[in-house]
Enzyme design. Structure first.
Site, PDB file in Angstrom:
ATOM      1  N   GLN A  37       2.270 -25.141   4.358  1.00 14.86           N
ATOM      2  CA  GLN A  37       1.694 -24.419   3.226  1.00 14.86           C
ATOM      3  C   GLN A  37       0.193 -24.181   3.424  1.00 14.86           C
ATOM      4  O   GLN A  37      -0.437 -24.774   4.306  1.00 14.86           O
ATOM      5  CB  GLN A  37       1.930 -25.199   1.933  1.00 14.86           C
ATOM      6  CG  GLN A  37       1.414 -26.626   1.969  1.00 14.86           C
ATOM      7  CD  GLN A  37       2.138 -27.536   0.989  1.00 14.86           C
ATOM      8  OE1 GLN A  37       2.662 -27.096  -0.030  1.00 14.86           O
ATOM      9  NE2 GLN A  37       2.171 -28.826   1.289  1.00 14.86           N
ATOM     10  N   ASP A 143      10.421 -36.251   5.523  1.00 16.81           N
ATOM     11  CA  ASP A 143      11.265 -35.528   4.578  1.00 16.81           C
ATOM     12  C   ASP A 143      11.928 -36.502   3.604  1.00 16.81           C
ATOM     13  O   ASP A 143      12.585 -37.454   4.024  1.00 16.81           O
ATOM     14  CB  ASP A 143      12.327 -34.755   5.366  1.00 16.81           C
ATOM     15  CG  ASP A 143      13.156 -33.843   4.490  1.00 16.81           C
ATOM     16  OD1 ASP A 143      13.865 -34.355   3.604  1.00 16.81           O
ATOM     17  OD2 ASP A 143      13.105 -32.617   4.688  1.00 16.81           O
ATOM     18  N   ASP A 161       7.142 -35.943  -7.407  1.00 20.28           N
ATOM     19  CA  ASP A 161       5.937 -35.193  -7.750  1.00 20.28           C
ATOM     20  C   ASP A 161       5.869 -33.982  -6.840  1.00 20.28           C
ATOM     21  O   ASP A 161       5.183 -33.982  -5.820  1.00 20.28           O
ATOM     22  CB  ASP A 161       4.697 -36.074  -7.592  1.00 20.28           C
ATOM     23  CG  ASP A 161       3.406 -35.318  -7.875  1.00 20.28           C
ATOM     24  OD1 ASP A 161       3.482 -34.267  -8.545  1.00 20.28           O
ATOM     25  OD2 ASP A 161       2.344 -35.767  -7.413  1.00 20.28           O
ATOM     26  N   SER A 163       5.495 -29.743  -5.949  1.00 17.89           N
ATOM     27  CA  SER A 163       4.869 -28.495  -6.375  1.00 17.89           C
ATOM     28  C   SER A 163       5.952 -27.615  -7.003  1.00 17.89           C
ATOM     29  O   SER A 163       7.103 -28.020  -7.138  1.00 17.89           O
ATOM     30  CB  SER A 163       4.205 -27.803  -5.175  1.00 17.89           C
ATOM     31  OG  SER A 163       5.131 -27.654  -4.117  1.00 17.89           O
ATOM     32  N   ASP A 164       5.586 -26.406  -7.405  1.00 16.46           N
ATOM     33  CA  ASP A 164       6.562 -25.524  -8.042  1.00 16.46           C
ATOM     34  C   ASP A 164       7.624 -25.077  -7.042  1.00 16.46           C
ATOM     35  O   ASP A 164       7.414 -25.163  -5.827  1.00 16.46           O
ATOM     36  CB  ASP A 164       5.835 -24.325  -8.653  1.00 16.46           C
ATOM     37  CG  ASP A 164       4.958 -24.735  -9.827  1.00 16.46           C
ATOM     38  OD1 ASP A 164       5.517 -25.134 -10.858  1.00 16.46           O
ATOM     39  OD2 ASP A 164       3.720 -24.678  -9.707  1.00 16.46           O
ATOM     40  N   TYR A 229      -2.714 -25.795 -16.083  1.00 14.69           N
ATOM     41  CA  TYR A 229      -1.403 -25.338 -15.629  1.00 14.69           C
ATOM     42  C   TYR A 229      -0.991 -24.102 -16.432  1.00 14.69           C
ATOM     43  O   TYR A 229      -1.514 -23.876 -17.532  1.00 14.69           O
ATOM     44  CB  TYR A 229      -0.354 -26.431 -15.792  1.00 14.69           C
ATOM     45  CG  TYR A 229      -0.409 -27.515 -14.743  1.00 14.69           C
ATOM     46  CD1 TYR A 229      -1.291 -27.453 -13.670  1.00 14.69           C
ATOM     47  CD2 TYR A 229       0.431 -28.620 -14.832  1.00 14.69           C
ATOM     48  CE1 TYR A 229      -1.337 -28.447 -12.725  1.00 14.69           C
ATOM     49  CE2 TYR A 229       0.391 -29.620 -13.884  1.00 14.69           C
ATOM     50  CZ  TYR A 229      -0.486 -29.534 -12.827  1.00 14.69           C
ATOM     51  OH  TYR A 229      -0.520 -30.524 -11.887  1.00 14.69           O
TER      52      TYR A 229
END
Length: 288
Positions: A37, A143, A161, A163-164, A229
């Site tokens: 990312q 992973d 936790d 990310s989107d 957010y």
């Protein structure tokens, strides 16, 4: 897509089309692509340090504690004895920081796939990355799926936790992931996962809660306020293997003095209970 124009950063994403959030940048501290990312860290005028992944704000120094404390203490305080906790994701260290504050937690295992997020957080986001230095912590870079396949019936609480659901986090919102978490829990174990906001992502909320209910006899959706957010809110799905669990009422409550000594700024038992109270239009969508 993300842009900086005249020292202003504007966040936009396919998950909330037609709207954006902007902040004024003092300095770009980090801007690099990892194997997974795009990682950016900004020093800002009003929000302190800000971590952005793939163009989406992950946390800001000003308000990160509301997210970190709630995703941590909601499940921890629903479990009678949360001694061993697994964190999947959370590469900034904030969840680990707050999980370690719970007095019953003896061991924290964390699995984060992107080593660069960890290193960048250690360098620029020390107010969160202190979580990695706690003596209770064991950190694995890898992973989460593969890790849980090799660790059955081991954890009291599993916190995701993520990310989107774009990029590397997509799989953490699928049925097979919740099934894996279930198999990695001890009897009466509890899971808690980031699950979007009903203002912009009602289908995500509905689908994630449905998946959680498919795997756990008791499941619910709770929210917290995070001004930076989308829509100023984020939600979590919580599932328990204990069919008699009452997630809305914490089994462990702390006095205000205890909370202060633990350096908790947002969570308390009243906020815990209130977080499950949902507007009528949401209840129409997610309740039978």
């Amino acid at each position: 897509m993300d842009t900086i124009k005249k020292n202003w950063y504007s966040e936009s994403c396919e998950l909330w089309p037609g709207s954006t959030f902007s902040f004024e940048v003092k300095e770009v501290l980090h801007d690099e692509r990892s194997l997974y990312q795009h990682i950016q860290v900004f020093d800002t005028i009003s929000l302190g340090k800000v971590l952005v992944l793939d163009g989406i704000i992950q946390c800001t120094e000003k308000d990160e504690f509301s997210y970190q404390e709630m995703i941590s203490f909601l499940p921890l305080c629903c479990h009678p004895n949360p001694e061993k906790v697994l964190i999947v994701g959370g590469g900034d260290g904030g969840v680990a920081r707050d999980v370690a504050k719970h007095p019953q937690v003896k061991e924290i295992v964390q699995v984060e796939i992107d080593a660069m997020v960890i290193e960048v957080s250690k360098k620029y986001l020390k107010f969160m990355s202190v979580g990695f230095d706690n003596k209770k912590m064991t950190l694995h870079v890898g992973d989460g799926f593969e890790f849980m396949k090799n660790h059955s019936h081991e954890f009291d609480v599993i916190i995701t936790d993520s990310s989107d659901p774009v990029g590397p986090a997509v799989n953490l919102f699928q049925e097979n992931y919740f099934s894996l978490m279930k198999s990695a829990l001890k009897p009466n174990g509890i899971v808690c996962s980031q699950a979007g906001t009903y203002w912009d992502s009602m289908e995500l909320v509905k689908n994630t809660l449905k998946i959680c209910k498919n795997q756990f006899p008791v499941a619910a959706y709770a929210t917290t306020s995070v001004p930076t957010y989308p829509c100023g809110q984020i939600g979590f799905v919580i599932g328990s293997l204990d069919g008699n669990a009452n997630l809305l009422n914490p089994v462990r409550e702390f006095s205000l003095e205890q909370l202060k000594n633990m350096d908790l700024k947002y969570y308390n038992s009243d906020v815990h209970k209130a977080s499950f109270s949902l507007p009528s239009f949401v209840r129409y969508e997610i309740e039978p």
